[in-house]
Design a protein around this motif. Sequence first.
Motif, mmCIF file in Angstrom:
data_model
loop_
_atom_site.group_PDB
_atom_site.id
_atom_site.type_symbol
_atom_site.label_atom_id
_atom_site.label_comp_id
_atom_site.label_asym_id
_atom_site.label_seq_id
_atom_site.Cartn_x
_atom_site.Cartn_y
_atom_site.Cartn_z
ATOM 1 N N ALA A 1 1.717 3.609 12.488
ATOM 2 C CA ALA A 1 -0.078 3.582 12.326
ATOM 3 C C ALA A 1 -0.181 3.162 11.138
ATOM 4 C CB ALA A 1 -0.201 5.355 12.514
ATOM 5 N N SER A 2 -1.827 3.152 11.303
ATOM 6 C CA SER A 2 -2.092 2.390 9.948
ATOM 7 C C SER A 2 -2.119 3.448 9.255
ATOM 8 C CB SER A 2 -3.671 1.929 9.735
ATOM 9 O OG SER A 2 -3.402 0.429 11.249
ATOM 10 N N PRO A 3 -1.845 3.265 7.789
ATOM 11 C CA PRO A 3 -1.978 4.275 6.283
ATOM 12 C C PRO A 3 -3.504 4.613 6.453
ATOM 13 C CG PRO A 3 -1.051 2.076 5.535
ATOM 14 C CD PRO A 3 -1.514 2.158 6.983
ATOM 15 N N ASP A 4 -3.536 5.580 5.630
ATOM 16 C CA ASP A 4 -4.917 6.542 4.971
ATOM 17 C C ASP A 4 -5.171 5.959 3.793
ATOM 18 O OD1 ASP A 4 -7.474 7.567 4.764
ATOM 19 O OD2 ASP A 4 -6.280 9.626 4.190
ATOM 20 N N ALA A 5 -5.955 4.627 3.530
ATOM 21 C CA ALA A 5 -5.891 4.606 2.020
ATOM 22 C C ALA A 5 -7.734 5.111 1.962
ATOM 23 C CB ALA A 5 -6.546 2.805 2.343
ATOM 24 N N ALA B 1 -7.571 5.415 -2.429
ATOM 25 C CA ALA B 1 -6.707 4.385 -2.886
ATOM 26 C C ALA B 1 -7.347 2.908 -3.925
ATOM 27 C CB ALA B 1 -5.701 3.426 -2.023
ATOM 28 N N THR B 2 -6.765 2.513 -5.117
ATOM 29 C CA THR B 2 -7.344 1.994 -5.600
ATOM 30 C C THR B 2 -6.225 0.449 -6.469
ATOM 31 O OG1 THR B 2 -6.097 3.273 -7.587
ATOM 32 C CG2 THR B 2 -8.842 3.946 -6.370
ATOM 33 N N PRO C 1 -2.797 7.070 -6.266
ATOM 34 C CA PRO C 1 -2.997 7.388 -7.746
ATOM 35 C C PRO C 1 -1.551 9.024 -7.207
ATOM 36 C CG PRO C 1 -5.007 7.496 -8.039
ATOM 37 C CD PRO C 1 -4.660 7.108 -6.097
ATOM 38 N N GLY C 2 -0.431 8.301 -8.130
ATOM 39 C CA GLY C 2 0.933 8.994 -8.187
ATOM 40 C C GLY C 2 1.372 8.900 -6.239
ATOM 41 N N GLU C 3 1.337 8.349 -5.955
ATOM 42 C CA GLU C 3 2.186 7.491 -4.911
ATOM 43 C C GLU C 3 2.957 6.459 -4.692
ATOM 44 O OE1 GLU C 3 -0.207 9.204 -0.998
ATOM 45 O OE2 GLU C 3 -0.913 10.656 -1.825
ATOM 46 N N MET C 4 3.826 6.446 -3.597
ATOM 47 C CA MET C 4 4.120 5.157 -3.218
ATOM 48 C C MET C 4 2.702 4.652 -3.295
ATOM 49 S SD MET C 4 7.222 3.752 -1.089
ATOM 50 C CE MET C 4 6.326 2.769 0.243
ATOM 51 N N PRO C 5 3.261 2.787 -3.923
ATOM 52 C CA PRO C 5 2.321 1.750 -3.517
ATOM 53 C C PRO C 5 1.798 1.470 -1.832
ATOM 54 C CG PRO C 5 3.876 0.936 -4.484
ATOM 55 C CD PRO C 5 4.148 2.410 -4.953
ATOM 56 N N LEU C 6 1.265 0.569 -1.411
ATOM 57 C CA LEU C 6 0.908 0.389 0.036
ATOM 58 C C LEU C 6 0.920 -0.950 -0.133
ATOM 59 C CD1 LEU C 6 -1.957 2.235 1.127
ATOM 60 C CD2 LEU C 6 0.472 2.979 1.364
ATOM 61 N N LEU C 7 0.702 -1.708 -1.761
ATOM 62 C CA LEU C 7 1.046 -3.415 -1.259
ATOM 63 C C LEU C 7 1.113 -4.050 -2.877
ATOM 64 C CD1 LEU C 7 -0.686 -5.774 0.647
ATOM 65 C CD2 LEU C 7 -1.709 -5.848 -1.342
ATOM 66 N N VAL D 1 3.377 -13.079 -5.737
ATOM 67 C CA VAL D 1 4.024 -12.564 -4.354
ATOM 68 C C VAL D 1 3.280 -11.807 -3.838
ATOM 69 C CG1 VAL D 1 6.757 -11.131 -5.123
ATOM 70 C CG2 VAL D 1 5.871 -13.367 -6.142
ATOM 71 N N TYR D 2 3.521 -11.527 -2.436
ATOM 72 C CA TYR D 2 2.730 -9.939 -2.312
ATOM 73 C C TYR D 2 3.575 -9.660 -1.336
ATOM 74 C CZ TYR D 2 2.112 -13.454 1.034
ATOM 75 O OH TYR D 2 2.381 -14.560 2.582
ATOM 76 N N ARG D 3 3.591 -8.007 -1.261
ATOM 77 C CA ARG D 3 4.316 -6.761 -1.090
ATOM 78 C C ARG D 3 3.421 -6.158 -0.010
ATOM 79 N NH1 ARG D 3 7.550 -8.007 -5.941
ATOM 80 N NH2 ARG D 3 9.375 -8.497 -5.477
ATOM 81 N N ARG D 4 4.451 -5.915 1.921
ATOM 82 C CA ARG D 4 3.520 -4.700 2.058
ATOM 83 C C ARG D 4 4.761 -3.669 2.092
ATOM 84 N NH1 ARG D 4 1.953 -1.175 4.143
ATOM 85 N NH2 ARG D 4 0.401 -0.830 6.084
#
Length: 180
Positions: free
Chosen positions: A42-46, A49-50, A65-71, A81-84
Amino acid sequence: MPRFVALCALTLLAACKPPASDDYVTRTQIADERKAPSTPIASPDAEGATWATSPESGRLLYGKPGEMPLLSLGCEDGTLVYRRYVAADPDAKAVLALIGNGHVERLWIDAAQEGEAWLWRGTIAADDPRLDVLTGPRSVEATVPGAGSLRLNGSQRPAEFISRCAGEIIPPPIPEASPE
């Protein structure tokens, strides 16, 4: 009589091999050459997010903030270099679709092993005009098939980061004029 013997020999020879049939597959061993892709997520809840710069790596991170990055966006010698950050099937290849700021772009993205995990990773020259999709002030929809759709909230930080990264590109040397 010789015809009869030849006919009998031919009949015995034909009896050694069974004829083709629908259940032939059950008599052979078929190796699993390809596995099915993972179940789509499922698509993540953003919401909330900042964009923030990582002091350790210098990458631009997108997430709560405080969570694993989404991108994330990184820069290596003028290459963006872009990472998902979502699990990918080993050695998978896909397209990252970006829609926003008046642009629709598609960038290659491949599964890359980072430690024990396989994540989506791609690269592009930081001065590529397709990156204009990320440099505007409005939100962007970033989609990797099977990895959900991620809404990137509008910010000037990606534009600043991409501009700095493009500044690291070393121009090719100007050829010297040949003496006449």
